[in-house]
Design a protein around this motif. Structure first.
Motif, short mmCIF file in Angstrom:
data_model
loop_
_atom_site.label_atom_id
_atom_site.label_comp_id
_atom_site.label_asym_id
_atom_site.label_seq_id
_atom_site.Cartn_x
_atom_site.Cartn_y
_atom_site.Cartn_z
N VAL A 159 -12.23 -34.66 15.69
CA VAL A 159 -12.38 -34.91 17.25
C VAL A 159 -10.96 -34.17 17.91
CG1 VAL A 159 -12.37 -36.45 19.06
CG2 VAL A 159 -14.03 -36.60 16.96
N LYS A 160 -9.83 -34.69 17.19
CA LYS A 160 -8.57 -34.24 17.83
C LYS A 160 -8.58 -32.68 17.88
CE LYS A 160 -4.95 -35.78 15.70
NZ LYS A 160 -3.91 -36.26 14.57
N ILE A 161 -8.97 -31.86 16.86
CA ILE A 161 -8.76 -30.54 16.80
C ILE A 161 -9.95 -29.81 17.67
CG2 ILE A 161 -9.53 -28.48 15.40
CD1 ILE A 161 -8.47 -30.36 12.83
N ALA A 162 -11.09 -30.55 17.89
CA ALA A 162 -11.96 -30.20 18.75
C ALA A 162 -11.52 -30.16 20.26
CB ALA A 162 -13.34 -30.93 18.85
N ARG A 163 -11.03 -31.47 20.48
CA ARG A 163 -10.35 -31.54 21.85
C ARG A 163 -9.21 -30.82 22.27
NH1 ARG A 163 -10.63 -38.37 21.81
NH2 ARG A 163 -12.35 -38.49 22.98
N ALA A 171 -11.05 -20.58 12.12
CA ALA A 171 -9.74 -20.62 12.14
C ALA A 171 -9.06 -20.85 13.36
CB ALA A 171 -9.17 -19.21 11.59
N GLU A 172 -9.78 -20.33 14.52
CA GLU A 172 -9.42 -20.31 15.85
C GLU A 172 -9.41 -21.54 16.36
OE1 GLU A 172 -13.82 -19.14 16.32
OE2 GLU A 172 -12.26 -18.38 15.14
N ILE A 173 -10.56 -22.52 15.92
CA ILE A 173 -10.50 -23.67 16.29
C ILE A 173 -9.25 -24.67 15.54
CG2 ILE A 173 -12.05 -26.00 16.50
CD1 ILE A 173 -14.52 -23.95 16.91
N MET A 174 -9.42 -24.49 14.50
CA MET A 174 -8.54 -25.32 13.44
C MET A 174 -7.24 -25.11 13.91
SD MET A 174 -10.17 -27.17 11.10
CE MET A 174 -8.97 -27.60 10.26
N ASP A 175 -6.84 -23.83 14.23
CA ASP A 175 -5.51 -23.64 14.78
C ASP A 175 -4.96 -23.98 16.08
OD1 ASP A 175 -4.78 -22.89 12.21
OD2 ASP A 175 -5.15 -20.59 12.42
N ALA A 176 -5.82 -24.64 16.66
CA ALA A 176 -5.45 -25.02 18.07
C ALA A 176 -4.81 -26.22 18.31
CB ALA A 176 -6.88 -25.22 18.81
N ALA A 177 -4.58 -26.99 17.40
CA ALA A 177 -3.83 -28.08 17.35
C ALA A 177 -2.33 -27.69 17.12
CB ALA A 177 -4.23 -29.17 16.45
N HIS A 178 -1.31 -28.01 17.81
CA HIS A 178 0.00 -27.65 17.74
C HIS A 178 0.69 -27.99 16.42
CE1 HIS A 178 -0.11 -31.80 19.56
NE2 HIS A 178 0.94 -31.92 18.82
N VAL A 213 -18.08 -28.04 20.24
CA VAL A 213 -17.85 -27.72 18.88
C VAL A 213 -18.84 -28.67 18.16
CG1 VAL A 213 -16.06 -28.24 17.19
CG2 VAL A 213 -15.26 -27.26 19.34
N PHE A 214 -19.36 -27.89 17.20
CA PHE A 214 -20.49 -28.54 16.25
C PHE A 214 -19.87 -28.95 15.09
CE2 PHE A 214 -23.66 -28.85 13.39
CZ PHE A 214 -24.67 -29.35 13.95
N VAL A 215 -19.83 -30.20 14.85
CA VAL A 215 -19.11 -30.91 13.77
C VAL A 215 -20.16 -31.62 12.94
CG1 VAL A 215 -17.43 -32.70 12.71
CG2 VAL A 215 -17.12 -31.65 15.26
N SER A 268 -8.28 -25.17 6.65
CA SER A 268 -8.60 -26.62 6.18
C SER A 268 -7.48 -27.38 6.30
CB SER A 268 -9.20 -26.66 4.56
OG SER A 268 -10.38 -26.11 4.73
N ALA A 269 -7.56 -28.74 6.74
CA ALA A 269 -6.55 -29.62 6.52
C ALA A 269 -6.93 -31.01 5.87
CB ALA A 269 -6.17 -30.08 7.88
N LEU A 270 -5.94 -31.27 4.92
CA LEU A 270 -6.40 -32.59 4.03
C LEU A 270 -5.86 -34.03 4.66
CD1 LEU A 270 -5.90 -30.84 0.63
CD2 LEU A 270 -7.89 -30.70 2.09
#
Length: 451
Positions: free
Chosen positions: A141-145, A310-317, A262-264, A127-129
């Protein structure tokens, strides 16, 4: 006199009118407001609040109104629930801010742990807050991209996702959310939503036909391989509390799985016990890739989140997500208090009870008054759609008149809907039943006078 309730200060739980609505002190404050606050900031009911709790909002003139709004689904646990106030006060005495990205603190981590446990699915999550629902959607959207390396975003007719530039593009309704504020962010595409009351092929065919039309547009007009994220409210909020036809969400979720989209799930208004479950997706067993939350998460303090695989959320640098105030320590403490309250009082059961009482009363009223085209919703998220009798033509003037009559009699209600013809009801989940019933009495009298 009704006793004070959990979820607020020691405030008598009774409707009380001592002046006209709004009263003279509120009128004077509204004059000050007009000279100090930008005109674009609207107000549903210009009564200025002095205290609030349980199911009551008390204004500066001493009027006590029954609350069927919850600050737009925010104060489900009450306006100042004991656990929220206690934890926030303790945190205020320690420190108000350090910025989690500079020097972190454990309450941020604890909120993320709770979200990872509570949101649907047994997979590993992160998670991110953030600060607001719109921020949460933008970051999803940023994370999905980042995860898919695709750019397109798919949203739905009648959907609402926020007021920032990107989320205005995602939002369907023009006025008041988008008018004069463009141009908007590109690569946003809109597809049909399964709106049973207004589906041309009829409610029985709605789920299948709407899903087929939506997926056909994605494949033929956008290219599924170009779509990073599909963002959907499990029950539409501002769009009019539209519960999609059963089977629609599972069809859309399955299509996203097949196409690597990615289903949001935008659970900003539906989350945290509002529909009688922790999250509205659970009703049909939907497990989203990402879930956005806000509103009911922190008992009235500003907090929002994105939670997901986790693998989607951790995609952002590293450094790509965050914000100065995101996950403020006082708001995090309040969120832990709010979740504690939801568990202790079993607010999922409370929401289901509210829905049962409201739907029974409103359905009986609809049988008597054909201006009520449909009663719909789930849990403590209920609405009526107002139409011109004998048709499905939207009647925003009837909705506005009923709302005005309710306000005059001390019941706070909200309007909604793409056509402005929906009355939506979002009572606090801690509202005592006698106030719920009395509020419905007021509403019934208003409908009888207007409709």
């Amino acid at each position: 006199m009704g006793a004070a309730q959990p979820g607020g200060p020691s405030l008598p739980q009774e409707r009380r009118l001592v002046t006209a609505i709004p009263g003279p002190k509120s009128v004077a404050l509204a004059e000050r407001r007009g000279k100090a606050v930008a005109r674009g900031v609207g107000t549903t009911l210009p009564v200025f609040v002095a205290r609030a709790g349980g199911g009551i909002v008390e204004d500066v003139d001493g009027n006590a109104l029954i609350d069927f709004g919850s600050g737009i689904a925010v104060t489900g646990v009450g306006n100042s629930a004991e656990s929220v106030v206690r934890r926030a006060r303790e945190q205020l005495e320690r420190f108000t801010h350090t910025c989690f990205m500079v020097t972190p603190y454990d309450s941020y981590v604890a909120v993320c742990e709770e979200l990872n446990r509570l949101t649907p699915g047994a997979h590993e999550k992160r998670s991110a807050l953030f600060n607001s629902g719109a921020e949460a959607v933008e970051n999803a959207v940023k994370i999905a991209r980042a995860s898919t390396r695709r750019s397109a975003v798919v949203v739905f007719d009648h959907g609402y996702h926020g007021r920032t530039n990107l989320t205005m593009a995602l939002t369907a309704k023009n006025m008041p959310y988008k008018e004069s504020f463009g141009p908007f962010a590109p690569e946003v595409y809109r597809v049909p939503f399964a709106y049973p009351f207004r589906w041309p092929g009829g409610a029985a065919n709605c789920a299948r036909e709407a899903a087929a039309e939506a997926t056909d547009v994605i494949v033929t007009q956008i290219g599924a391989h170009n779509v990073a994220a599909l963002v959907i409210e499990p029950i539409l909020g501002e769009g009019g509390f539209i519960e999609p036809a059963k089977g629609f969400l599972p069809r859309i979720a399955e299509f996203c799985r097949e196409q690597g989209i990615v289903f949001v799930a935008d659970e900003i208004q539906t989350g945290f016990c509002r529909t009688g479950q922790w999250f509205a997706c659970e009703d049909e067993g939907i497990v989203p890739d990402l879930v956005t939350t806000a509103k009911g998460i922190a008992g009235g303090l500003p907090l929002a989140a994105v939670t997901g695989r986790a693998e989607i959320m951790d995609a952002a640098h590293v450094g790509g997500l965050g914000g100065t105030y995101g996950g403020n320590p006082v708001a995090c403490a309040a969120a832990l208090g709010a979740i504690e309250t939801m568990r202790a009082l079993d607010l999922n059961a409370a929401a289901r009870r509210i829905g049962m009482v409201m739907k029974a009363r409103l359905s009986a009223l609809a049988r008597e008054y054909p201006a009520i085209g449909e009663v719909r919703g789930r849990g403590a998220m209920i609405a009526i759609e107002l139409v011109r009798p004998g048709s499905k033509d939207a009647a925003p003037e009837i909705a506005a008149a009923v709302a005005k009559a309710c306000h005059a009699e001390g019941l706070l209600v909200l309007t909604a809907g793409t056509y402005g013809n929906v009355l939506r009801f979002l009572p606090p989940l801690v509202i005592p039943e006698h106030l719920l019933v009395e509020g419905l009495d007021v509403l019934e009298r208003a409908v009888r006078r207007v409709a």
